[in-house]
Motif scaffolding. Structure first.
Motif: not given
Length: 268
Positions: A190-208
């Motif tokens: 799946k292509t999973v797209i999220v919005s977040t205010h949490d840089p820690d989560f985005a940094f550890s989880w996202a590819d882009h």
């Protein structure tokens, strides 16, 4: 060919509020994508455009190489291909039981009762809601409602799933459960797209990662490259992930992508 391509798009609400301006970006298929930005930066408006709910007021939108001209068949395709989970699950919940709630999408697609039921069972299992199948969804906890809203979309089985602030207002156990669901979705192509205010989560989880402010994209790219740019983050009102701050203080040669990697690096 990119899955989603936006070229200089803009969007203005009827009251004259300019929500997006000159947004150009490309989203590949099958990745984990994170959008970050302050409230009002345009993330939610952008998601509604991707899903076909909002119509751009300028620029060009391409989905799977096809330019969106807002014909009826194109909008139907977008809605079925790009499922969106809203930040507040209560606006998606209306049925009298969890099973009926999750059944709405598959039945609306014209699937047989047997196939719809199979999809609902699968979605409840993936979101750990099987025990609540007969419970009125309004009696669920907030975290359970969040999972129910995700199950609604999983039962439709779109190739792209957008989640607007999926971790918002959740306690630690429910955040872990949502992250587990997100990880499993990405493993299933799946292509999973999220919005977040949490840089820690985005940094550890996202590819882009995409950084937004005032309706514009300030930066986009690899999470390490983006989150190492302190000036970019400060300009968007975001903090540097704590893992990066600690890695800098420890003078590590390699920036770890999460606490587990950090601990392994220190232990080594």
């Amino acid at each position: 060919m990119s899955l989603i391509e936006l070229k200089h798009i803009s969007f203005t609400y009827p009251d004259g509020t300019e929500a997006l301006r000159d947004v150009t970006l490309t989203i590949p298929g099958g990745g984990k994508i994170a959008f970050l930005g302050e409230n009002g930066s345009g993330k939610s408006t952008l998601f509604l455009i991707l899903n076909g709910i909002n119509r751009i007021t300028g620029g060009e939108y391409y989905f799977q190489g096809e330019k969106i001209r807002y014909k009826k068949e194109q909008i139907t395709r977008l809605i079925r291909s790009i499922g969106i989970v809203f930040q507040d699950p209560d606006i998606q919940i209306f049925a009298s039981s969890v099973f009926q709630e999750i059944s709405f999408g598959p039945k609306n697609m014209g699937l047989t009762d047997s196939e719809a039921g199979r999809r609902v069972e699968c979605a409840m299992e993936k979101t750990d809601l099987s025990l609540f199948r007969d419970r009125p969804p309004h009696f669920l906890s907030y975290g359970e409602k969040k999972r129910g809203a995700i199950a609604d979309i999983l039962a439709v089985d779109p190739p792209v799933i957008i989640l607007d602030e999926p971790m918002a207002w959740l306690d630690i156990p429910h955040k872990k459960k949502i992250r587990e669901i997100l990880e499993n979705l990405s493993k299933n192509s799946k292509t999973v797209i999220v919005s977040t205010h949490d840089p820690d989560f985005a940094f550890s989880w996202a590819d882009h990662v995409y950084i937004m402010k005032n309706g514009a994209v300030l930066g986009q790219g690899d999470p390490v490259e983006i989150f190492m740019d302190s000036g970019l983050l400060a300009g968007a009102g975001l903090e540097v992930p704590r893992v990066i701050e600690l890695a800098r203080k420890l003078k590590l040669k390699k920036i770890p992508r999460g606490w587990e990697e950090l601990l392994a690096e220190i232990g080594g």
